[in-house]
Design a protein around this motif. Sequence first.
Motif, PDB file in Angstrom:
ATOM      1  N   MET A  76       0.827  -1.330   0.097  1.00  0.00           N
ATOM      2  CA  MET A  76       0.130   0.007  -0.033  1.00  0.00           C
ATOM      3  C   MET A  76       0.754   1.395  -0.044  1.00  0.00           C
ATOM      4  O   MET A  76       0.718   2.115  -0.833  1.00  0.00           O
ATOM      5  N   PHE A  77       1.829   1.260   0.906  1.00  0.00           N
ATOM      6  CA  PHE A  77       2.818   2.548   1.084  1.00  0.00           C
ATOM      7  C   PHE A  77       3.388   2.920  -0.354  1.00  0.00           C
ATOM      8  O   PHE A  77       3.440   3.999  -0.733  1.00  0.00           O
ATOM      9  N   GLN A  78       3.989   1.590  -0.839  1.00  0.00           N
ATOM     10  CA  GLN A  78       4.889   1.754  -2.235  1.00  0.00           C
ATOM     11  C   GLN A  78       4.236   2.345  -3.266  1.00  0.00           C
ATOM     12  O   GLN A  78       4.543   3.118  -3.806  1.00  0.00           O
ATOM     13  N   VAL A  79       3.028   1.733  -3.416  1.00  0.00           N
ATOM     14  CA  VAL A  79       2.283   2.246  -4.560  1.00  0.00           C
ATOM     15  C   VAL A  79       1.449   3.515  -4.474  1.00  0.00           C
ATOM     16  O   VAL A  79       1.244   4.149  -5.482  1.00  0.00           O
ATOM     17  N   ASN A  80       1.029   3.836  -3.068  1.00  0.00           N
ATOM     18  CA  ASN A  80       0.498   5.057  -2.891  1.00  0.00           C
ATOM     19  C   ASN A  80       1.245   6.237  -3.233  1.00  0.00           C
ATOM     20  O   ASN A  80       1.041   7.090  -3.966  1.00  0.00           O
ATOM     21  N   GLN A  81       2.618   6.197  -2.860  1.00  0.00           N
ATOM     22  CA  GLN A  81       3.572   7.161  -3.117  1.00  0.00           C
ATOM     23  C   GLN A  81       3.963   7.300  -4.722  1.00  0.00           C
ATOM     24  O   GLN A  81       4.077   8.509  -5.063  1.00  0.00           O
ATOM     25  N   SER A  82       4.100   6.136  -5.287  1.00  0.00           N
ATOM     26  CA  SER A  82       4.667   6.012  -6.518  1.00  0.00           C
ATOM     27  C   SER A  82       3.567   6.480  -7.461  1.00  0.00           C
ATOM     28  O   SER A  82       3.520   7.284  -8.547  1.00  0.00           O
ATOM     29  N   ALA A  83       2.193   6.273  -7.137  1.00  0.00           N
ATOM     30  CA  ALA A  83       0.993   6.616  -7.677  1.00  0.00           C
ATOM     31  C   ALA A  83       0.789   8.172  -7.650  1.00  0.00           C
ATOM     32  O   ALA A  83       0.630   8.806  -8.773  1.00  0.00           O
ATOM     33  N   MET A  84       1.097   8.496  -6.559  1.00  0.00           N
ATOM     34  CA  MET A  84       1.092   9.981  -6.318  1.00  0.00           C
ATOM     35  C   MET A  84       1.838  10.868  -7.333  1.00  0.00           C
ATOM     36  O   MET A  84       1.599  11.713  -7.917  1.00  0.00           O
ATOM     37  N   GLN A  85       3.298  10.492  -7.118  1.00  0.00           N
ATOM     38  CA  GLN A  85       4.209  11.045  -7.939  1.00  0.00           C
ATOM     39  C   GLN A  85       3.940  11.350  -9.466  1.00  0.00           C
ATOM     40  O   GLN A  85       3.960  11.864 -10.254  1.00  0.00           O
ATOM     41  N   PHE A  86       3.570   9.740  -9.973  1.00  0.00           N
ATOM     42  CA  PHE A  86       3.368   9.562 -11.402  1.00  0.00           C
ATOM     43  C   PHE A  86       2.069  10.588 -11.730  1.00  0.00           C
ATOM     44  O   PHE A  86       2.110  10.962 -12.851  1.00  0.00           O
ATOM     45  N   THR A  87       1.113  10.348 -11.183  1.00  0.00           N
ATOM     46  CA  THR A  87      -0.236  11.011 -11.248  1.00  0.00           C
ATOM     47  C   THR A  87       0.022  12.742 -11.270  1.00  0.00           C
ATOM     48  O   THR A  87      -0.422  13.294 -12.177  1.00  0.00           O
ATOM     49  N   ASN A  88       0.786  12.864 -10.518  1.00  0.00           N
ATOM     50  CA  ASN A  88       1.150  14.575 -10.118  1.00  0.00           C
ATOM     51  C   ASN A  88       1.740  15.019 -11.668  1.00  0.00           C
ATOM     52  O   ASN A  88       1.549  15.999 -12.250  1.00  0.00           O
ATOM     53  N   GLU A  89       2.863  14.351 -11.823  1.00  0.00           N
ATOM     54  CA  GLU A  89       3.822  14.708 -13.206  1.00  0.00           C
ATOM     55  C   GLU A  89       2.999  14.622 -14.443  1.00  0.00           C
ATOM     56  O   GLU A  89       2.969  15.646 -15.309  1.00  0.00           O
ATOM     57  N   VAL A  90       2.021  13.641 -14.577  1.00  0.00           N
ATOM     58  CA  VAL A  90       1.584  13.298 -15.863  1.00  0.00           C
ATOM     59  C   VAL A  90       0.275  14.038 -15.931  1.00  0.00           C
ATOM     60  O   VAL A  90       0.063  14.753 -16.887  1.00  0.00           O
ATOM     61  N   SER A  91      -0.442  14.578 -14.871  1.00  0.00           N
ATOM     62  CA  SER A  91      -1.380  15.652 -14.846  1.00  0.00           C
ATOM     63  C   SER A  91      -1.077  16.925 -15.292  1.00  0.00           C
ATOM     64  O   SER A  91      -1.725  17.644 -16.011  1.00  0.00           O
TER      65      SER A  91
END
Length: 517
Positions: free
Chosen positions: A217-232
């Motif tokens: 959960m923690f690993q995917v949460n923070q990587s998803a946040m970074q990926f989503t922020n940059e792609v958005s």
Amino acid sequence: MKRLLAVLASVCFATQAALAQDSEKTFSEVINDFMTPVSEFISGIVFYAVPMDWLYDGAPGLPLIVVWLLGGGIFFTFYMGFPNIRGFKQSMRIVKGTYDDPEDPGEVTHFQALSAAVSGTVGLGNIAGVAIAVSVGGAGATFWMILAGLFGMTSKFVECTLGVKYREIDENGVVSGGPMHYLSKGLANMGMAGLGKVLAVAAAMICIGGAFGAGAMFQVNQSAMQFTNEVSALTGGTESFFYGKGWIFGIVFASVVGLVIIGGIKKITHVTEFLVPVMAIIYVSASLIIIFGNISALPDAFGQIFAGAFTADGIQGGILGVLIQGLRRASFSNEAGLGSASIAHAAAKTKEPVAEGLVALLEPFIDTVVICTITALVIIITGSVDSSASGTAAGIALTSKAFASVIDWFPYVLTIAVIMFAFSTSITWFYYGQRSFLWLVGDKPMADLLFKLAYLSSLIVGSAMSLGAVMDIADALLLAMGVPNILGLFLLRKEVKGMLTDYFARIKSGEIRPYEG
């Protein structure tokens, strides 16, 4: 594998269909509404804190689990005669392959075992976790992180030495090891079979929880946040299709993880022995560019770290709050005293349990003393410390901001590094959880399939949760492993000390020699 991914996909589509009927809540909101109370309940139990108001006004409670883990590391370091210092040089020789004998029992080399274990510790705790510690505890939290890492080296040595000694190897050469093995068998040898069984079962169950919370959960949460922020940011900002939809990343991430975990520890180590050096080089190189580019600010940064460790005025919770944040984040990052890494190290090809224990003590040094310190220095040097930051602003986003302040394009590189960190950690923690689960229920194909499905599903759930809820449940489920493990290590301490003394005596006498083929 196709069957596993098909079931996972059906679960995702079914969930989305159900959510479509409720236009008022997003997928992330539904997940958070359900998981936040669970997270708060678990965290409240594990992080029970002793009131410290008598020390000074506004002092935060002292979590007993933090004292337990640090106290264990300090005790073992003194009791074992500082193997974290006097065994460091020998550990480097072992990792280089000086003593590697391909005929020794086990599945992977010393380096592969180390890379797998390091991939389980060197992850987003080093990037997002450090940012959280510095945001809440100030620069001084770094000092306590380093201290915890140095003492944690000995805890890691003790548990991984026992992990190899009490491992089991089946007729196919598949290794099973970890706290559930050395707690049950080691204590049984001492006439405490009942206690050993209770501690082993507790360790296995908590390890499964840690795999889901911290490993997934923690690993995917923070990587998803970074990926989503940059792609958005590249596709329309808040109007982007990807904005606020971390679960899309979670589905893709879970699918790729699923392709790797089907291969077992050998496939996992082949991936991690490649990923760990690559991601470390990318991250450390960028960090050093910033540090050396601001070399004149380095003395002041270290000054803030040392001064802030003891004079934490204005920081949340004062000096005690700084200490707690540093120790808590260090324990989460390097996992010393938890017993988790012994599962990976048990698979090493060796006849010498102490040798693998010495290899293992390198983990907290690499993880906390080196990488966590580098991250903290980048945040401090760039002036990105923000004690008012909370939630997402105190996690990966803060580290990304620190890098972007000097290298404006680096958040894109960080995104790649973060995904690599998260991926390697997730597959290693899958292995930890799987070994623990199958030890409890038996090595059955259906049980194995169900665990894989549950683990991959948790990646999707974690990608949709808020950082606060994820951080609480990840911390709690991970650090709780230290309760049964440290107790078991203390009871088995004399055995480990005797093995260590004997090993160094045989090194000195020349009985243990480099492998010559």
